[in-house]
Structure formats: structure tokens, C-alpha cells
Design a protein around this motif. Sequence first.
Motif, mmCIF file in Angstrom:
data_model
loop_
_atom_site.group_PDB
_atom_site.id
_atom_site.type_symbol
_atom_site.label_atom_id
_atom_site.label_comp_id
_atom_site.label_asym_id
_atom_site.label_seq_id
_atom_site.Cartn_x
_atom_site.Cartn_y
_atom_site.Cartn_z
ATOM 1 N N ALA A 199 0.832 -1.208 0.000
ATOM 2 C CA ALA A 199 0.000 0.000 0.000
ATOM 3 C C ALA A 199 0.865 1.256 0.000
ATOM 4 N N ALA A 200 1.929 1.250 0.796
ATOM 5 C CA ALA A 200 2.821 2.411 0.845
ATOM 6 C C ALA A 200 3.501 2.609 -0.504
ATOM 7 N N ALA A 201 3.955 1.504 -1.122
ATOM 8 C CA ALA A 201 4.614 1.596 -2.425
ATOM 9 C C ALA A 201 3.650 2.118 -3.491
ATOM 10 N N LEU A 202 2.414 1.640 -3.456
ATOM 11 C CA LEU A 202 1.421 2.071 -4.438
ATOM 12 C C LEU A 202 1.128 3.560 -4.314
ATOM 13 N N PHE A 203 0.847 4.013 -3.108
ATOM 14 C CA PHE A 203 0.486 5.419 -2.927
ATOM 15 C C PHE A 203 1.668 6.338 -3.224
ATOM 16 N N ALA A 204 2.883 5.884 -2.910
ATOM 17 C CA ALA A 204 4.062 6.687 -3.232
ATOM 18 C C ALA A 204 4.207 6.832 -4.741
ATOM 19 N N ALA A 205 4.030 5.728 -5.465
ATOM 20 C CA ALA A 205 4.138 5.769 -6.921
ATOM 21 C C ALA A 205 3.039 6.633 -7.527
ATOM 22 N N ALA A 206 1.836 6.556 -6.975
ATOM 23 C CA ALA A 206 0.732 7.374 -7.481
ATOM 24 C C ALA A 206 1.000 8.857 -7.233
ATOM 25 N N THR A 207 1.565 9.184 -6.088
ATOM 26 C CA THR A 207 1.902 10.575 -5.776
ATOM 27 C C THR A 207 2.955 11.113 -6.737
ATOM 28 N N GLU A 208 3.850 10.232 -7.188
ATOM 29 C CA GLU A 208 4.894 10.638 -8.135
ATOM 30 C C GLU A 208 4.381 10.717 -9.572
ATOM 31 N N GLY A 209 3.110 10.344 -9.767
ATOM 32 C CA GLY A 209 2.497 10.501 -11.079
ATOM 33 C C GLY A 209 2.509 9.277 -11.966
ATOM 34 N N ASP A 210 2.844 8.106 -11.431
ATOM 35 C CA ASP A 210 2.844 6.886 -12.227
ATOM 36 C C ASP A 210 1.409 6.572 -12.656
ATOM 37 N N PRO A 211 1.107 6.574 -13.958
ATOM 38 C CA PRO A 211 -0.276 6.351 -14.423
ATOM 39 C C PRO A 211 -0.850 5.005 -13.985
ATOM 40 N N ALA A 212 -0.027 3.959 -14.020
ATOM 41 C CA ALA A 212 -0.502 2.636 -13.612
ATOM 42 C C ALA A 212 -0.850 2.621 -12.129
ATOM 43 N N ALA A 213 -0.006 3.256 -11.324
ATOM 44 C CA ALA A 213 -0.263 3.308 -9.878
ATOM 45 C C ALA A 213 -1.522 4.125 -9.588
ATOM 46 N N ILE A 214 -1.707 5.215 -10.301
ATOM 47 C CA ILE A 214 -2.901 6.036 -10.111
ATOM 48 C C ILE A 214 -4.158 5.229 -10.415
ATOM 49 N N ALA A 215 -4.109 4.429 -11.495
ATOM 50 C CA ALA A 215 -5.266 3.615 -11.873
ATOM 51 C C ALA A 215 -5.576 2.573 -10.802
ATOM 52 N N VAL A 216 -4.536 1.908 -10.271
ATOM 53 C CA VAL A 216 -4.742 0.901 -9.225
ATOM 54 C C VAL A 216 -5.254 1.552 -7.947
ATOM 55 N N ARG A 217 -4.652 2.677 -7.565
ATOM 56 C CA ARG A 217 -5.099 3.390 -6.364
ATOM 57 C C ARG A 217 -6.560 3.797 -6.469
#
Length: 310
Positions: A199-217
Amino acid sequence: MSDVRVGLDIGGTKIHGIAIGPDGVVLAEERVATTRGPEGVVTSAAAVVAALRASLDGDVIRSIGAGIPGIVDTRAGTVKHAVNLGLDGAAFPLAELLGARAGAVVTLENDTNAATLGAHAVEDVDDLVYLSLGTGLAAGLYLGGALRRGFHGAAGEVGHLPVDPEGAVCGCGQRGCLELVASGAALASAWPTTTGHPAAALFAAATEGDPAAIAVRDRFATGVAAAIRALALAVDPERVVIGGGVAAIGEPLREAIAVALTEQAETSPFLASLELASRLRVVSSAPVAAIGAALITPQRTPRTPIRMKD
């Protein structure tokens, strides 16, 4: 010298214990790795109690409450189907065995219900839903000043609400359950990582703008929002408290769920009027499961049923 309540949060990897004084102050905390199996669980839990007792300055442990996963019979003091603890056979008399080992009366409660009591104590409201985002997805209901367990002890099992008839088969036997989308296990499956918490890795990646992470989040947050919406429409609580392992994310988690709730209400004036996003809180640091366990009191003897004279 004063009376102390002990609360145990018994999990698959560790047992977290706290001692609370009569004034509500947490006097001591202890964590011990959980040993699986009947004897292992009793021994691990007793070790936590012994460590807490050793740290108290002559105070007497008046009661021990234990929150544990599985199907709990609070009156009999037994638990079954606690698979992650190796207690998957007949009802296991944990309260009796731990009480004899620890030298105090022990009362058991389902772990989500115990955390709900803790959330009530921390939030100080008499009408709330506690939503646990752990390995699974489950809710505890504290309504009108009392814990609602349900007739079969299944109140709040919102994770097994089917939402996708074409979805995967859930462990409960149904297809497309909400838990398969909105749980710690679902998140870890959708965003696997070899280091740290998924969860921490996902939200960190989404905060950095990773499109795939944003979609999963966003998919995860939408699923959690669906659970909150279902619970809110069923019982209309004053507050919805998010807890469990994923709650360690803190404010970013609350924001993501709030955005999903707001988006879901955009086409419904009725949903918008309920202002569900404003009711959200995330418990990321308070040990609500152990606190709630400490507040558990032995069940009272059932009252005599009233009937009309023949």
C-alpha cells in the motif's frame, strides 16, 4: 496500587498488548511474535500478559480482553476458524486456558469488533462504523452506544457483498465479492512489491504521477467507497473510521476515498446530501484493536425471556 485492564490484539504475526489504568492512560505496551497452533497462541498471549505485569508498579490486572480473528463465541470464550493462527478445528476454549495461565478473567471478542470499540473510545462518538482494510475487508458497527454483532455474529461482513457477477470466485464461495477489490490482499495482488508495504509503495508511486499506480489506487479507493456507501445507506452512522493495515497510509488514503465518494455522488443529489466524505476519519497510529480489547467486559447473564401466561 490500582486496577488495570489489559487488552490483547492477537494477530497472525504478532500479539500487541496494552495495559490501561483506571484513568484511561496507557501504562505499558508489549509486542510478541505469535506462535501458531493452540498451545502456541496461549503461550504467546500469556507471555505478553507476563511482560505487561512485570512493567506495572504493583498494579493489579483486573481483566484481560482479547481480540482475535475468527468466529468468536463471546459467552463461551471460544474461537474457531482462526485459520491464520492455526485454530481451524473445533471451538477452542482460549479464554479459559489463557485465564488459567495469566491468572485473570479473560473475555474474547472478534478482532474487528474489538477495534470498533477502540475506535469508539478514541473518536468519542456513539454512532460509528469501523471499516478494517486488512488482509480482508470487514466492518464493525457501534450504533446508538452499543456494539452490533448481529444474530449470527456476521454484522458488518461487507467484504462479501457481491458486486461483479463476472468476477473471480471469492474464498467465501461467492463470485465477485467487494473484498476482491477493496482489501489489503487485493491491493497487494494488484501492486506487488518485493520491498516494504504494497500500500505504501502504491500510494508513493501514485503521488509521483505513475499512471498505472494512479489507476490501481483509484480502483481500490472506488471499491472502499462502495463499501462505505453501502454501510452508510444501511445504518447512516455519524462517523466512518478507517483502520487496518492499509490505514498506515494516513491522510492520502482518506483523500483518495473522499474523492471517490464525491465522484460517486456527482449524479445523485440524494447521495450528495449525505456528505459521506465529510464523515471519514483514518486511524493510522492509535492501537484501536488493543484499546478496544482492554475495554471488553464479561458478558452479562442473559435476562429471562418474558412470555404471556397460558
